[in-house]
Write an enzyme that holds these catalytic residues in place. Structure first.
Site, PDB file in Angstrom:
ATOM      1  N   THR A  99       0.820  -1.211   0.000  1.00  0.00           N
ATOM      2  CA  THR A  99       0.000   0.000   0.000  1.00  0.00           C
ATOM      3  C   THR A  99       0.853   1.260   0.000  1.00  0.00           C
ATOM      4  O   THR A  99       0.538   2.242  -0.684  1.00  0.00           O
ATOM      5  CB  THR A  99      -0.959   0.007   1.212  1.00  0.00           C
ATOM      6  OG1 THR A  99      -1.873  -1.085   1.088  1.00  0.00           O
ATOM      7  CG2 THR A  99      -1.744   1.305   1.293  1.00  0.00           C
ATOM      8  N   SER A 138      -7.221  -0.879  -6.500  1.00  0.00           N
ATOM      9  CA  SER A 138      -6.768  -1.191  -5.149  1.00  0.00           C
ATOM     10  C   SER A 138      -5.282  -1.484  -5.240  1.00  0.00           C
ATOM     11  O   SER A 138      -4.775  -1.842  -6.311  1.00  0.00           O
ATOM     12  CB  SER A 138      -7.516  -2.413  -4.609  1.00  0.00           C
ATOM     13  OG  SER A 138      -6.863  -2.967  -3.482  1.00  0.00           O
ATOM     14  N   THR A 139      -4.592  -1.341  -4.115  1.00  0.00           N
ATOM     15  CA  THR A 139      -3.204  -1.807  -4.098  1.00  0.00           C
ATOM     16  C   THR A 139      -3.130  -3.266  -4.538  1.00  0.00           C
ATOM     17  O   THR A 139      -2.149  -3.687  -5.181  1.00  0.00           O
ATOM     18  CB  THR A 139      -2.619  -1.669  -2.676  1.00  0.00           C
ATOM     19  OG1 THR A 139      -2.543  -0.287  -2.333  1.00  0.00           O
ATOM     20  CG2 THR A 139      -1.222  -2.290  -2.582  1.00  0.00           C
ATOM     21  N   ASN A 140      -4.197  -4.031  -4.257  1.00  0.00           N
ATOM     22  CA  ASN A 140      -4.158  -5.471  -4.472  1.00  0.00           C
ATOM     23  C   ASN A 140      -4.224  -5.884  -5.933  1.00  0.00           C
ATOM     24  O   ASN A 140      -3.993  -7.053  -6.251  1.00  0.00           O
ATOM     25  CB  ASN A 140      -5.284  -6.139  -3.682  1.00  0.00           C
ATOM     26  CG  ASN A 140      -5.200  -5.812  -2.205  1.00  0.00           C
ATOM     27  OD1 ASN A 140      -4.170  -5.350  -1.724  1.00  0.00           O
ATOM     28  ND2 ASN A 140      -6.290  -6.036  -1.481  1.00  0.00           N
ATOM     29  N   THR A 185      35.843 -36.503 -14.880  1.00  0.00           N
ATOM     30  CA  THR A 185      34.587 -36.807 -14.199  1.00  0.00           C
ATOM     31  C   THR A 185      34.920 -37.209 -12.770  1.00  0.00           C
ATOM     32  O   THR A 185      35.875 -37.945 -12.544  1.00  0.00           O
ATOM     33  CB  THR A 185      33.817 -37.948 -14.892  1.00  0.00           C
ATOM     34  OG1 THR A 185      34.624 -39.115 -14.928  1.00  0.00           O
ATOM     35  CG2 THR A 185      33.444 -37.550 -16.321  1.00  0.00           C
ATOM     36  N   SER A 316      46.800 -11.205  -1.666  1.00  0.00           N
ATOM     37  CA  SER A 316      47.033 -11.483  -0.257  1.00  0.00           C
ATOM     38  C   SER A 316      47.736 -10.320   0.412  1.00  0.00           C
ATOM     39  O   SER A 316      48.559  -9.633  -0.198  1.00  0.00           O
ATOM     40  CB  SER A 316      47.884 -12.748  -0.105  1.00  0.00           C
ATOM     41  OG  SER A 316      48.237 -12.965   1.248  1.00  0.00           O
ATOM     42  N   SER A 317      47.412 -10.134   1.682  1.00  0.00           N
ATOM     43  CA  SER A 317      48.095  -9.104   2.463  1.00  0.00           C
ATOM     44  C   SER A 317      49.374  -9.642   3.092  1.00  0.00           C
ATOM     45  O   SER A 317      50.149  -8.878   3.669  1.00  0.00           O
ATOM     46  CB  SER A 317      47.151  -8.595   3.568  1.00  0.00           C
ATOM     47  OG  SER A 317      46.813  -9.672   4.437  1.00  0.00           O
ATOM     48  N   LYS A 322      50.801 -13.504  -4.798  1.00  0.00           N
ATOM     49  CA  LYS A 322      49.588 -14.316  -4.919  1.00  0.00           C
ATOM     50  C   LYS A 322      48.485 -13.517  -5.618  1.00  0.00           C
ATOM     51  O   LYS A 322      48.234 -12.365  -5.283  1.00  0.00           O
ATOM     52  CB  LYS A 322      49.108 -14.744  -3.528  1.00  0.00           C
ATOM     53  CG  LYS A 322      48.029 -15.812  -3.533  1.00  0.00           C
ATOM     54  CD  LYS A 322      47.816 -16.331  -2.104  1.00  0.00           C
ATOM     55  CE  LYS A 322      46.875 -17.527  -2.088  1.00  0.00           C
ATOM     56  NZ  LYS A 322      45.483 -17.133  -2.365  1.00  0.00           N
TER      57      LYS A 322
END
Length: 463
Positions: A99, A138-140, A185, A316-317, A322
């Site tokens: 609504t 209507s909102t509906n 696989t 990487s820190s 990397k």
């Protein structure tokens, strides 16, 4: 400020605001997601298209005159063209079955219509949010119909991005058509294939999801406009429903049709469930592809290392040098969110009671978000990953030459038991299958060349 009034009393509204008192109350009540309706312009356009169709139908049914029609038409067209979207500030997640969203549209359209008519905002005696913009509605019926429109508007954009991604995979398939590698696989050696075949398969897998998105869109074309509150059509004049739907079809360019049973359609959210399920299917496919890209690029020294993904940022820190597969990783996470959103849509749809499902706002939030992040993920994956992938041809070839999987091609000539013995001996001794076949003189050189050539095993001329 201007003073507006509703059943709860007077409320001051900023004079430059196009929304009104009911929207102002919703802004106070719903601090939930932090995501306003304005973040999804397709929903706003959908609302404006529905209101425009309703106004034209109401005019034809003699519910109001030409001056009000032209005012509403002008306001709706501006919104369809992308204006006034910043006025739609209500949180997408809200109580009231949508609504607040419907009233935001009614009030913004009404106040802009008043300006077109030569009046100031808030002079609702001349044009009213309820009596005119929301006339026969209507909102509906308005809210779910607008959401249908929003979803298929956004679906067009999503499909366009997915098609670009499909093309990118197919182009890589052409580029890698001569790169022989081992198929796998259960993460074990299988039989030879080309890297091109692998990438073409990625593209075809996503292309089938594009097809599914195109097909499922049809469930959104059936709407319940004119059903008003519960589908009985209370307060809607004779002929309004058909006229409104016809106008909406012309405005959207889609074959919008009226539901056969408006009572059923007003309580039913199955179209959203079906559409969301296709988004989930897309997410599953996309995530699987990203998993494969991460596995194929694993390494560079201790993984498969068959392909190289573009280096997008340091990985990487703490570990120098990397580089991580950050683009497939972020797409994986998008897919997880889409799958979660589908569950929320499922639960919201199940929660419908009697003649209405009040949970449509969370359905709207989940589907629109899923479409948007899938669209962004597809674009990101294409631009920042797929288009820049390169093949490690030597690595792929080495795996083929040392694989026991090529023994499968000997089944028709030597039988399964002999081929099994060769595989076991190769595994035990470290010798290649071709070497053992020559040592045991099981095949002629001509047979070895025609049967154990990896390129021949890939079929389709190596493609």
């Amino acid at each position: 400020m201007r003073i507006e009034h509703d059943l709860l009393g007077d409320k001051a509204i900023p004079d430059d605001a196009y929304y009104g008192v009911q929207t102002a109350r919703a802004l106070e009540n719903f601090h939930i997601s932090g995501v306003p309706i304005s973040q999804y312009p397709e929903l706003i356009k959908g609302l404006a298209m529905v209101k425009l169709a309703a106004a034209r139908a109401n005019y034809e049914c003699k519910q109001f005159g030409e001056e009000i029609l032209h005012g509403i038409e002008g306001a709706c067209q501006e919104i369809i063209d992308g204006r006034l979207h910043e006025q739609f500030q209500v949180d997408l997640i809200q109580g009231g079955a949508g609504t607040s969203t419907n009233m935001a549209a009614n009030e913004v359209i009404c106040n802009r219509a008043l300006e077109f008519m030569g009046f100031a905002k808030g002079q609702y005696r001349q044009c009213d949010p309820h009596n005119h913009v929301n006339c026969s509605q209507s909102t509906n019926d308005t809210y779910p119909t607008a959401l249908h429109v929003a979803i298929f508007l956004l679906n067009k954009k999503l499909i366009a991005q997915l098609r670009r991604l499909v093309v990118a995979f197919r182009l890589k398939g052409d580029e890698f058509r001569e790169v022989i590698k081992m198929g796998r696989t259960q993460l074990q050696d299988a039989v030879p294939m080309t890297l091109g075949q692998e990438f073409v398969a990625f593209g075809e897998s996503l292309d089938s999801e594009v097809f599914a998105l195109e097909r499922v869109e049809a469930v959104l074309y059936e709407v319940n406009m004119g059903g008003t509150a519960i589908g009985t059509g209370l307060n809607a004049p004779a002929g309004y429903s058909e006229r409104c739907v016809d106008h909406l079809a012309k405005i959207t360019g889609k074959p919008i049709r009226l539901a056969v049973n408006l009572v059923e359609a007003t309580q039913d959210t199955q179209p959203f469930v079906l559409f969301s399920s296709v988004l989930k299917s897309l997410a599953i496919k996309l995530s699987k592809i990203c998993n494969d890209l991460r596995i194929l690029s694993s390494g560079p020294r201790t993984g498969l290392n068959e392909i190289n993904l573009p280096a997008m940022q340091p990985g990487s820190s703490i570990m120098p040098g990397k580089v991580n597969p950050v683009i497939p990783e972020v797409v994986n996470q998008v897919c997880f969110k889409v799958i979660a959103n589908d569950l929320a849509v499922t639960m919201a749809s199940e929660a419908g009671q009697l003649q209405l499902n009040v949970m449509e706002p969370i359905i709207a939030y989940c589907i629109l978000e899923s479409q948007t992040i899938c669209m962004n993920a597809a674009d990101t994956l294409r631009q920042h990953c797929v288009e820049g992938i390169t093949a490690n041809n030597d690595v792929c070839r080495r795996y083929v030459e040392h694989s026991i999987g090529v023994v499968t091609a000997l089944n028709p000539l030597l039988g399964y038991d002999v081929a099994t013995e060769l595989a076991a001996e190769a595994l035990k001794t470290g010798k290649g299958i071709v070497q053992l076949v020559r040592e045991k003189k099981l095949l002629s050189e001509e047979q070895i060349g025609s049967v154990l050539d990896p390129k021949v095993m890939t079929g389709a001329g190596g493609r």
